[in-house]
Write an enzyme that holds these catalytic residues in place. Sequence first.
Site, PDB file in Angstrom:
ATOM      1  N   SER A  61      -3.425  -3.009   2.504  1.00  0.00           N
ATOM      2  CA  SER A  61      -2.372  -3.308   1.522  1.00  0.00           C
ATOM      3  C   SER A  61      -1.126  -2.425   1.639  1.00  0.00           C
ATOM      4  CB  SER A  61      -2.921  -3.138   0.116  1.00  0.00           C
ATOM      5  OG  SER A  61      -3.346  -4.380  -0.361  1.00  0.00           O
ATOM      6  N   LYS A  64       2.050  -3.986   2.509  1.00  0.00           N
ATOM      7  CA  LYS A  64       2.867  -4.723   1.522  1.00  0.00           C
ATOM      8  C   LYS A  64       4.224  -4.048   1.280  1.00  0.00           C
ATOM      9  CE  LYS A  64      -1.193  -6.815  -0.534  1.00  0.00           C
ATOM     10  NZ  LYS A  64      -2.325  -6.674  -1.444  1.00  0.00           N
ATOM     11  N   TYR A 188      -0.046 -12.559   7.465  1.00  0.00           N
ATOM     12  CA  TYR A 188      -0.616 -11.684   6.422  1.00  0.00           C
ATOM     13  C   TYR A 188      -1.917 -11.031   6.904  1.00  0.00           C
ATOM     14  CZ  TYR A 188      -2.751 -10.082   2.116  1.00  0.00           C
ATOM     15  OH  TYR A 188      -3.366  -9.297   1.180  1.00  0.00           O
ATOM     16  N   TYR A 240      -3.295  -0.175  -7.331  1.00  0.00           N
ATOM     17  CA  TYR A 240      -4.091  -1.204  -8.013  1.00  0.00           C
ATOM     18  C   TYR A 240      -4.059  -0.974  -9.532  1.00  0.00           C
ATOM     19  CZ  TYR A 240      -5.668  -1.715  -3.182  1.00  0.00           C
ATOM     20  OH  TYR A 240      -5.700  -1.867  -1.827  1.00  0.00           O
ATOM     21  N   VAL A 258      -7.440  -0.905   1.177  1.00  0.00           N
ATOM     22  CA  VAL A 258      -8.895  -0.877   1.043  1.00  0.00           C
ATOM     23  C   VAL A 258      -9.642  -0.296   2.257  1.00  0.00           C
ATOM     24  CG1 VAL A 258      -9.125  -2.678  -0.706  1.00  0.00           C
ATOM     25  CG2 VAL A 258      -9.097  -3.322   1.720  1.00  0.00           C
TER      26      VAL A 258
END
Length: 304
Positions: A61, A64, A188, A240, A258
Amino acid sequence: MEKILKKILEDNKKFYKDGKVADYIPALGKANIEDCGITIIDKDKNIHSVGDYNKKFTIQSISKIITLMLAIMDKGFEEVFQIVGYEGTERPFNTISYLESEKVKKAINPMLNSGAIAVTSLIKGDGEKKFDRILELVKVLALNSKIDYDREVYKSEKDTGDRNKAIAYLMKSRGIINGDIESTLDSYFKQCSININTIDLANIAFSIANRFEDVDLESHIDKKKLSSLLISIMVHSGMYNFSGEWSAKVGIPSKSGVAGGVLSVVPDKYGIGFFGPSLDENGNSILGYKVIGELSNELDLNIY
Ligand code: GLU
């Protein structure tokens, strides 16, 4: 600095026992739960690394941040924030149900999977080109031309990514995104599988902290405005459902993934890269929280 880092790592590495490695993407389940490493780059660009700083892991992530940056460089702030919002949420990263509501016109924010997939859909480039441009930007920011993606993790992501596929197609049916959904999804899954170590992460973090001063972005974007935006998003959505508590207790804008990576930015001062794959229930590195939290106290890095 190395002495301080070594002591903090030594004191905390036992806490790996309190978490577990992510295994919902099967290839991530192979990580060594005891790994723990950190790199910090200071104002004078000195690099300080200890522990498993050299081990490779997938960016997940944390990508991102990079895709948000590239989409803004391609399309400008306004167009990007027409399909994703600025607000934090208590929803988990892979939330989908909210996208059904007729009232919803955009993904909540770019750090959720929905928001990140929406952002990736905006990045210029057909087919493979989209991902090639993302990978190229990672290489430029990390000052490492050898960075590539992990084929095994990519395949594992793709084979088990049904929820992400559902998110993308639901957003398409709602008119939030358009274009070639399969190529956006492929990009992605690949972007999440980019292989890096803590030095790469720290270099990326330092470039943001340093307002991209030394980086040729091949874009006319306002670099300071871009770095401020990325930092502000990390503050409320980078960790998160733990972003608020992380901000309150650690006080350093950060983004985790993660696979156990954490990228932390001390604006105008430090870039930090951390790796420790033992995760808490929110998906954040347990050791990252302990180590970066202690480092923040020790070096007085809390930005608030
Ligand atoms: N590839 C992961 C997914 O989409 C990224 C999750 C993460 O690091 O938060 O499920």
